[in-house]
Design a protein around this motif. Structure first.
Motif, PDB file in Angstrom:
ATOM      1  N   UNK A  83       0.765  -1.222   0.111  1.00 24.48           N
ATOM      2  CA  UNK A  83       0.156   0.178   0.071  1.00 24.48           C
ATOM      3  C   UNK A  83       0.763   1.196   0.172  1.00 24.48           C
ATOM      4  N   UNK A  84       1.709   1.334   0.944  1.00 27.50           N
ATOM      5  CA  UNK A  84       2.674   2.741   0.803  1.00 27.50           C
ATOM      6  C   UNK A  84       3.372   2.836  -0.530  1.00 27.50           C
ATOM      7  N   UNK A  85       4.029   1.725  -1.293  1.00 26.06           N
ATOM      8  CA  UNK A  85       4.369   2.029  -2.493  1.00 26.06           C
ATOM      9  C   UNK A  85       3.562   2.530  -3.588  1.00 26.06           C
ATOM     10  N   UNK A  86       2.283   2.077  -3.414  1.00 22.78           N
ATOM     11  CA  UNK A  86       1.293   2.372  -4.328  1.00 22.78           C
ATOM     12  C   UNK A  86       0.971   3.639  -4.346  1.00 22.78           C
ATOM     13  N   UNK A  87       0.661   4.016  -3.027  1.00 22.03           N
ATOM     14  CA  UNK A  87       0.282   5.685  -2.723  1.00 22.03           C
ATOM     15  C   UNK A  87       1.590   6.519  -3.075  1.00 22.03           C
ATOM     16  N   UNK A  88       2.613   6.128  -2.692  1.00 27.12           N
ATOM     17  CA  UNK A  88       3.902   6.880  -3.168  1.00 27.12           C
ATOM     18  C   UNK A  88       4.062   7.215  -4.577  1.00 27.12           C
ATOM     19  N   UNK A  89       4.000   5.844  -5.305  1.00 26.44           N
ATOM     20  CA  UNK A  89       4.293   6.282  -6.709  1.00 26.44           C
ATOM     21  C   UNK A  89       3.114   6.809  -7.556  1.00 26.44           C
ATOM     22  N   UNK A  90       1.827   6.433  -7.298  1.00 27.92           N
ATOM     23  CA  UNK A  90       0.481   7.053  -7.916  1.00 27.92           C
ATOM     24  C   UNK A  90       0.212   8.452  -7.429  1.00 27.92           C
ATOM     25  N   UNK A  91       0.641   8.847  -6.175  1.00 24.34           N
ATOM     26  CA  UNK A  91      -0.060  10.104  -5.807  1.00 24.34           C
ATOM     27  C   UNK A  91       0.980  10.941  -5.177  1.00 24.34           C
ATOM     28  N   UNK A  92       1.806  10.792  -4.427  1.00 24.94           N
ATOM     29  CA  UNK A  92       2.756  11.480  -3.599  1.00 24.94           C
ATOM     30  C   UNK A  92       3.782  12.052  -4.592  1.00 24.94           C
ATOM     31  N   UNK A  93       4.636  10.887  -5.170  1.00 28.58           N
ATOM     32  CA  UNK A  93       5.797  11.333  -5.905  1.00 28.58           C
ATOM     33  C   UNK A  93       5.327  12.389  -6.980  1.00 28.58           C
ATOM     34  N   UNK A  94       4.379  12.022  -7.916  1.00 30.83           N
ATOM     35  CA  UNK A  94       4.198  13.086  -9.069  1.00 30.83           C
ATOM     36  C   UNK A  94       3.679  14.543  -8.398  1.00 30.83           C
ATOM     37  N   UNK A  95       2.965  14.439  -7.369  1.00 32.45           N
ATOM     38  CA  UNK A  95       2.462  15.759  -6.707  1.00 32.45           C
ATOM     39  C   UNK A  95       3.884  16.379  -6.150  1.00 32.45           C
ATOM     40  N   UNK A  97       6.918  16.058  -7.065  1.00 28.03           N
ATOM     41  CA  UNK A  97       7.805  16.423  -8.085  1.00 28.03           C
ATOM     42  C   UNK A  97       7.065  17.573  -8.988  1.00 28.03           C
ATOM     43  N   UNK A  98       5.998  17.996  -8.959  1.00 27.33           N
ATOM     44  CA  UNK A  98       5.373  19.058  -9.759  1.00 27.33           C
ATOM     45  C   UNK A  98       5.787  20.339  -8.689  1.00 27.33           C
ATOM     46  N   UNK A  99       5.576  20.133  -7.593  1.00 28.27           N
ATOM     47  CA  UNK A  99       5.482  21.432  -6.667  1.00 28.27           C
ATOM     48  C   UNK A  99       6.729  21.439  -5.969  1.00 28.27           C
ATOM     49  N   UNK A 100       7.804  20.849  -6.376  1.00 27.24           N
ATOM     50  CA  UNK A 100       9.072  20.675  -5.519  1.00 27.24           C
ATOM     51  C   UNK A 100       9.662  22.133  -5.480  1.00 27.24           C
ATOM     52  N   UNK A 101       9.804  22.793  -6.637  1.00 24.34           N
ATOM     53  CA  UNK A 101      10.368  24.284  -6.462  1.00 24.34           C
ATOM     54  C   UNK A 101       9.540  25.101  -5.564  1.00 24.34           C
ATOM     55  N   UNK A 102       8.387  24.821  -5.614  1.00 24.59           N
ATOM     56  CA  UNK A 102       7.481  26.197  -4.714  1.00 24.59           C
ATOM     57  C   UNK A 102       7.683  25.607  -3.544  1.00 24.59           C
ATOM     58  N   UNK A 103       7.936  24.214  -3.181  1.00 24.96           N
ATOM     59  CA  UNK A 103       7.739  23.932  -1.533  1.00 24.96           C
ATOM     60  C   UNK A 103       9.268  24.319  -1.167  1.00 24.96           C
ATOM     61  N   UNK A 104      10.281  24.074  -2.119  1.00 28.18           N
ATOM     62  CA  UNK A 104      11.739  24.603  -1.635  1.00 28.18           C
ATOM     63  C   UNK A 104      11.888  26.017  -1.342  1.00 28.18           C
TER      64      UNK A 104
END
Length: 199
Positions: A83-95, A97-104
């Protein structure tokens, strides 16, 4: 209440302690696949814990709420569901990655502001502490001098009352150093009077 206690124990034992021990084993064995697996789990678990604070307040009245939390933690950990791998790969990582610059950028600004705020409040705190110390010292000095003054007046009056029955002479009621000063003054006066009379 019983469901809440069981849910807390399951989250503590299976959601925190077991993964922590498994992470230790991954670090010890230096297996990169295990590193990645447990890092993904901890990221998802951190998000779950954050969401849990809010959902416990607003959704705890739902039937089977605590049972659903237990099932979710088991689903995250299960090697079959991953479950943790599925949630991370499908939702967390893409989100992320797209917001990384703003978050940093936001974290960098927050870090700078928190440092400035810390310095600002640190200076204020030091000023308040210094002012309080000075005021306490000044107040303490005043109290100390009043105390010493009252003690010295008490000592003189008690000394005079102790010596009054022995002698009525004013010279004997004074302390020894005072007697010497009085004798010296009287001697100076008599010598001055003697020198004036002889001239």
């Amino acid at each position: 209440m019983v469901s809440w206690i069981i849910s807390r124990l399951v989250v503590l034992i299976f959601g925190t302690l077991y993964p922590a021990y498994s992470s230790y084993k991954a670090v010890k064995s230096k297996d990169v696949r295990e590193y990645v697996k447990w890092m993904m789990y901890w990221i998802i678990f951190a998000l779950f814990t954050t969401a849990e604070v809010i959902t416990d307040i607003f959704l705890c009245w739902l039937p089977f709420y605590y049972e659903l939390k237990i099932a979710f933690v088991v689903w995250l950990l299960s090697p079959y569901t991953k479950g943790s791998s599925v949630l991370y790969r499908k939702f967390v990582h893409p989100t992320l990655s797209s917001k990384e610059k703003d978050i940093d950028e936001y974290l960098s600004q927050a870090k700078d502001k928190s440092y400035d705020t810390l310095v600002h409040f640190g200076r204020k705190g030091l000023n308040v502490a210094a002012t309080a110390a000075v005021m306490a010292a000044a107040k303490g000095q005043g109290v100390l001098s009043d105390r010493l003054r009252s003690f010295s007046m008490q000592d003189l009056s008690s000394f005079q009352t102790e010596d009054e029955p022995k002698s009525t002479s004013s010279i004997t009621t004074q302390p020894a150093s005072g007697q010497h000063r009085t004798r010296a003054v009287m001697r100076n006066k008599s010598e001055t009077g003697y020198s004036k009379a002889s001239s």
